[in-house]
Design a protein around this motif. Structure first.
Motif, short mmCIF file in Angstrom:
data_model
loop_
_atom_site.label_atom_id
_atom_site.label_comp_id
_atom_site.label_asym_id
_atom_site.label_seq_id
_atom_site.Cartn_x
_atom_site.Cartn_y
_atom_site.Cartn_z
N ASN A 274 0.49 -1.33 -0.17
CA ASN A 274 -0.46 0.11 0.21
C ASN A 274 0.89 1.18 -0.13
O ASN A 274 0.09 2.22 -0.49
N ASP A 275 2.26 0.82 0.60
CA ASP A 275 2.73 2.71 0.85
C ASP A 275 4.09 2.59 0.58
O ASP A 275 4.44 3.91 -0.14
N ASN A 276 3.93 1.19 -0.43
CA ASN A 276 5.28 1.87 -1.65
C ASN A 276 6.91 2.08 -0.98
O ASN A 276 7.74 2.33 -1.87
N VAL A 277 6.83 1.38 0.67
CA VAL A 277 8.29 2.03 0.69
C VAL A 277 8.95 1.39 -0.11
O VAL A 277 9.73 -0.03 -0.70
N VAL A 278 10.26 2.26 -0.38
CA VAL A 278 11.02 2.02 -0.95
C VAL A 278 12.29 0.65 0.03
O VAL A 278 13.33 0.57 -0.44
N ALA A 279 12.79 0.78 1.47
CA ALA A 279 13.49 -0.46 1.78
C ALA A 279 12.51 0.14 3.07
O ALA A 279 12.11 0.70 3.82
N ILE A 280 13.15 -1.62 4.63
CA ILE A 280 12.83 -0.90 5.73
C ILE A 280 13.15 -1.57 6.60
O ILE A 280 14.20 -1.72 6.76
N VAL A 281 12.88 -0.36 7.57
CA VAL A 281 14.68 -0.56 8.85
C VAL A 281 13.24 -1.53 9.62
O VAL A 281 12.36 -0.39 10.49
N GLY A 282 13.43 -2.48 10.31
CA GLY A 282 13.30 -3.64 10.85
C GLY A 282 13.10 -4.85 10.42
O GLY A 282 14.24 -4.87 9.93
N ASP A 283 12.78 -5.67 11.66
CA ASP A 283 12.29 -6.20 12.64
C ASP A 283 12.94 -5.50 14.12
O ASP A 283 14.31 -5.66 13.76
N VAL A 284 12.12 -5.84 14.81
CA VAL A 284 13.45 -5.62 16.66
C VAL A 284 13.88 -6.53 16.97
O VAL A 284 14.76 -7.03 17.88
N THR A 285 13.25 -7.64 17.12
CA THR A 285 13.36 -9.14 18.17
C THR A 285 13.18 -10.20 17.21
O THR A 285 12.92 -9.99 15.44
N THR A 286 14.28 -11.55 17.29
CA THR A 286 14.33 -12.05 15.99
C THR A 286 13.13 -12.63 16.06
O THR A 286 12.86 -12.47 14.42
#
Lengths: 360, 405
Positions: free
Chosen positions: B121-133
């Motif tokens: 939906n948002d068409n992000v170019v990259a993702i920072v995450g996730d936090v836990t394994t």
């Protein structure tokens, strides 16, 4: 006359455990059981070393020395650990001997005692000796209070055993939650308590905590034994244990006697708590769970209701634990509870608890 | 009646969830000029986003509510800080960055749903995450199919980055710390023999212990004793007796701080005077030991990803800015979150476009100096950089040096 309560008990399917306080007179043969309980102590160290040993004569000699040293240190470690189990087990045993109640809240009394030592020392800033005495008094009072509030009515109304047991578990959970509320569920750190030097005997290094634990526990046991065997209140305890109804008829205030037993048991747990904090300087509200369970195993192992039995059970458990950790630490708790299962299969009355075969 | 209670409960949960989703992006996007009203505006813009170039969208996945929310919030705070700073400096590729964070509540299923929303939906170019394994692992699998660049600040599970070429992380994995401490023992402490006492019910502890043992053997350190204990033990005298008999030069304690206190106290009582080694589980140990006992931690060295005692001006500036902005102290998670975001922004800049493959290729060639030191990536996309070695002296942490294998 004497056989009547006995027979009644047997019909109920309960172990007649009043005997247990009768060690002042006829005690089970201590020497015999002691020997049987430490078969590994009787074995020669050379035998062990030969098992482990190399073909080289020189190395074998050195191995024997190293092994003896390790063996002794681990045994002393075990006795030090077992002393704490023993002090808690005494409380289980005494209460069971008097009112036939397995007081599962007893393990949590050691937690209460530990928090009191911490509170008096670090929050109120009092010296150690006052902290220990204060903790003992507080626990004794707490023990009596628990008996009055939680158990008294059930005991006087002859409630079923299971109700008592469940009440005891309820008290245990209540205490844990109360202390989580008061002090938080976080682990708390203890300050240095008894700052004594360790003892170095040749190669042998004995920590001050171990020595203190062993000495204090032995002194406590002797004191308790004297109390029960030689004093008036001790006589009342034995009488109440043997037959509460008859004791009452003889003019003994059994209510006071039961309360006194709870007080002494809880006070001993507080002594155990002080030793525990000195040895393992970290406390949390749930610390009483496993500790109480192991002390209970010690009490059953030694013969629940028997004072020397509780001590012996504690020491055996501690040494067994110490030795298991030496070889394969994953099995520690398995061995501890395995000992309980084997004991219940082989001699359900415990090492020093006498299996009474009375002729009617 | 029951139904009504259930309905109102569900309504409350939904309201809370929506508040979580809607509230968080607001500060993030405040720096961006166009998209000041968060999610609702996003789909409208994105139709003609690519050519006209008003914003570059970076997605964030973090548990902002739930059991592990404290980690998620720390990471998310740092990400918003990093992006605000980048936007203030002119953004990336001449465009402002828009940060869209989704709360996944620490749950892998929620994380995958949130990921789908971000990517489809948002068409992000990259993702920072996730936090836990665990959520990271779930999302990493998905991201491989879509070839979306993914960088996690804090998921330590070794298998996370093995999912595919597009998954990176900035935190050390557990075995790396074992390897690092073995090297430190050998090169800096000249240890010839070592003992290990570890919690054999905890993968963190066994991971470090095994890696230490393997590296130590390669470096010619003899493992004189390797003793385990059951989780929750308080008595370590037996194991320590064996350690003492082995007389090692160093004793590795790859455990968390509560156990460190108990073991160190008993080790010194048993007459073990050698250096104690540890990993980042030691972080915070001084808060868990009574001041009268801190002497038992003398002569101990542990590695950490950063040190608040470091004199690095960038780090100190970050720490004070973070405190000012959020009212509490930054921790390891925030520092790593900040670096992760900056490494991603740096990669997009170097890639010169928002094409996924170009960004992934640029990340591979990362050589970025951040708060935790200069980071490059190894063939498994794990970070290679120096660790901070700390010691404890006079009841306080003391920065020793930056150490690199």
């Amino acid at each position: 006359m004497k056989s009547n309560p006995l027979e009644f008990r047997r019909k109920e399917g309960l172990k007649p455990s009043f005997r247990i306080f009768s060690y002042s007179g006829k005690r089970p043969k201590k020497g015999k059981s002691g020997k049987n309980n430490f078969p590994f102590l009787a074995r020669s160290p050379q035998g062990f070393a030969a098992g482990l040993g190399t073909s080289n004569h020189f190395f074998r000699l050195e191995g024997v020395c190293g092994f003896m040293n390790l063996f002794l240190t681990q045994t002393i470690n075990g006795l030090g650990l077992g002393s704490i189990y023993a002090l808690v087990a005494l409380g289980y045993s005494m209460v069971y001997g008097i009112v036939k109640l397995i007081n599962f809240a007893h393990g949590d009394i050691i937690m209460v005692g530990s928090y009191m030592v911490m509170f008096i020392m670090t929050v109120m800033g009092m010296p150690l000796i006052l902290a220990v005495i204060g903790s003992i008094l507080f626990c004794a009072l707490a023990g009596v209070l628990i008996q009055r509030v939680a158990y008294h009515r059930l005991l006087t109304h002859d409630a079923p055993r299971i109700s008592l047991l469940i009440t005891a578990l309820g008290v245990s959970i209540f205490l844990q939650n109360l202390f989580q509320l008061l002090f938080g569920s976080e682990v708390r750190s203890m300050p240095t308590l008894f700052d004594l030097p360790a003892i170095q005997l040749g190669e042998l290094h004995i920590t001050s905590a171990n020595i203190l634990n062993i000495v204090v526990s032995v002194v406590m046991m002797i004191g308790l034994q004297t109390l029960v065997a030689r004093t008036r209140i001790g006589k009342a305890m034995r009488a109440t244990s043997e037959d509460a109804g008859a004791a009452k008829l003889m003019g003994i205030n059994t209510n006071h006697t039961v309360a006194f037993t709870f007080a002494v048991g809880s006070g001993l747990a507080a002594v155990g708590a002080a030793l525990y904090c000195n040895t393992y300087p970290q406390i949390k509200p749930t610390m009483g769970n496993l500790l109480g369970l192991k002390a209970f195993v010690a009490a059953v192992l030694g013969g629940i209701g028997s004072i020397p039995g509780a001590m012996l059970g504690g020491y055996i458990l501690g040494v067994a634990e110490s030795w298991t950790k030496n070889f394969y630490s994953n099995l520690t708790d398995a061995i501890v509870f395995g000992i309980l299962i084997v004991m219940l299969l082989v001699k359900p009355s415990g090492l020093l608890g006498k299996n009474v075969k009375e002729k009617v | 009646m029951k139904k009504r209670i259930l309905a109102s409960f569900l309504a409350a949960v939904m309201a809370a969830a929506m508040a979580g989703c809607g509230g968080s992006p607001a500060p993030a996007s405040s720096g961006a000029p166009a998209a000041s009203d968060g999610n609702s505006a996003a789909p409208a813009q994105e139709n003609n986003a690519a050519p006209s170039g008003d914003t570059i969208k970076i997605g964030g996945l973090a548990p902002l509510t739930g059991d592990v929310s404290q980690y998620g919030i720390a990471v998310n705070n740092a990400i918003t800080m990093a992006i605000e700073k980048a936007n203030a400096n002119g953004g990336v590729l001449g465009q402002q960055i828009e940060y869209i964070v989704e709360d996944e509540k620490g749950d892998p299923n929620e994380a995958v749903n949130a990921y789908n929303k971000l990517v489809n939906n948002d068409n992000v170019v990259a993702i920072v995450g996730d936090v836990t394994t665990k959520p990271t692992q779930a999302v990493a699998q998905k991201s491989v199919d879509d070839n979306v660049p993914l960088i996690t600040a804090s998921a330590t599970g070794e298998e996370v980055t093995l999912a595919g070429e597009n998954v990176y992380r900035v935190c050390f994995i557990d075995p790396y710390q074992g390897k690092l401490m073995a090297n430190y023992a050998s090169k800096k402490l000249s240890a010839k023999s070592a003992a290990i006492l570890y919690d054999n019910g905890d993968p963190y502890s066994t991971g470090i212990a095994d890696a230490f043992e393997a590296s130590a053997k390669e470096l010619g350190i003899e493992i004189a004793a390797k003793e385990g204990y059951q989780t929750g033990s308080t008595d370590f005298n037996s194991q320590l007796t064996k350690v003492k008999a082995a007389n090692p030069d160093v004793l590795l304690l790859p455990v968390y701080y509560n156990d460190v206190v108990l073991i160190a106290d008993q080790a010194r009582a048993n007459g073990i005077e050698c250096a104690l080694l540890g990993a980042d589980g030691w972080d915070g140990v001084l808060g868990k030991i009574d001041p009268s006992k801190t002497d038992v931690l003398k002569n101990s060295y542990f590695c950490s990803q950063y040190s608040a005692e470091s004199d690095d001006p960038d780090l100190q500036a970050f720490l004070s800015e973070y405190r000012e902005k959020f009212g509490n102290d930054a921790n390891m998670f925030s520092v790593l979150g900040y670096d992760a975001t900056n490494i991603l922004i740096d990669s997009i800049q170097r890639a010169g476009s928002t094409d996924s493959q170009a960004i992934i290729d640029a990340m591979k060639a990362t050589n970025y100096k951040g708060l935790t030191g200069t980071t490059t990536f190894d063939e498994n996309r794990n970070p290679v950089r120096s660790a901070v070695i700390l010691t404890i002296e006079g009841g306080a942490y003391k920065f020793v040096e930056n150490f690199e294998i």
